[in-house]
Scaffold this active site. Structure first.
Site: not given
Length: 279
Positions: A31, A35, A37-38, A149, A151, A154
């Site tokens: 979305m 950062h 993580g993405h 991981e 989420d 999800q």
């Protein structure tokens, strides 16, 4: 150079050309407000795919709080610069009308694994996730999809969705990326005040302490209650859940009889933090 594409038709034409050349396509659904993580997901996709698509779409269907949708950070220019530095081939950034055109009338719902935890506190959230992920898989035609991981629930919902609907995409879970002090990276962290940001790592620390206590033989509920008391005493707000669940199916556990995950959602100021760790 990362190409920006905004329509499904243009993207599918691009992907069809890649596939004719025998290339494996990886996708990282996001979305935005990217950062590290993405970016770790984009790196994993690059390592395991010939071409990489990162999608940015702030999905209104998965926000049960309109204010949260309004506050969600957006900075496409900054995101694009990060993706270019990672060698991402395409940024797919469709508008709401492209994803949900006039007359759109379909919702995808995954029962079971979606119902506890986030599902209980955010009604309809996972219907929104399952619907948009189904759309993105169809629009990108990717062979592999990379999810963090962090989420965890999800990730399980998406795996169930793909298995149940025979969607030809391999789901790859990637480790949670943390700040040096242990806080799980999240786009929402930018909304923490300086004082809240200093306190936020206590969530991970208390979860680790609870996990260690459980592994050492402490009764599960006793260990979890100690963590709840510590978080409240430190200044955290409402704890929505702090629970030990099975890795597969997210069933409540009263003993370490199978692989387990400790999952939490707590409020700090007006920011909702979620995290999970293996036990």
């Amino acid at each position: 150079m990362t190409q920006v594409i905004r329509t499904s038709a243009e993207l599918q034409e691009k992907v069809a050309g890649w596939k004719r050349s025998g290339m494996l396509v990886g996708v990282v659904p996001t979305m935005g407000a990217l950062h590290d993580g993405h970016l770790s997901l984009a790196r994993a996709a690059r390592a395991q795919s010939d071409r990489v698509i990162v999608t940015i779409f702030v999905n209104p269907m998965q926000f049960n709080n309109p204010e949260d949708l309004k506050k969600y950070p957006r900075d496409e220019a900054h995101d694009l610069a990060l993706l270019q530095a990672e060698g991402v081939d395409v940024l797919f950034a469709p508008g709401v009308d492209e994803v949900y055109p006039d007359g759109f009338a379909t919702t995808v719902s995954v029962t079971g694994v979606s119902e506890p935890l986030e599902g209980a506190f955010r009604p309809g959230h996972f219907d929104g996730v399952a619907t948009v992920v189904s759309k993105l898989f169809g629009m990108t035609q990717a062979g592999r999809a990379f999810f963090g991981e962090k989420d965890w629930q999800q990730l399980q919902v998406v795996r169930r969705l793909v298995a149940d609907l025979n969607i030809p995409v391999r789901i790859i879970g990637c480790p949670t990326i943390r700040e040096a002090d242990g806080l799980a990276m999240s786009s929402r962290n930018v909304r923490l005040s300086a004082a809240e940001r200093a306190l936020a790592p206590q969530l991970h620390a208390q979860m680790q302490a609870a996990a260690e206590a459980i592994r050492a033989g402490t009764q599960i509920e006793q260990a979890l209650e100690a963590a709840r008391v510590a978080l409240a005493g430190a200044g955290f707000g409402q704890e929505e859940y702090l629970e030990l669940r099975s890795v597969e199916g997210l069933r409540p556990l009263t003993s370490l009889s199978e692989p387990a995950r400790l999952l939490a959602a707590v409020w700090l100021g007006d920011v909702r933090l979620i995290d999970n760790i293996a036990v």
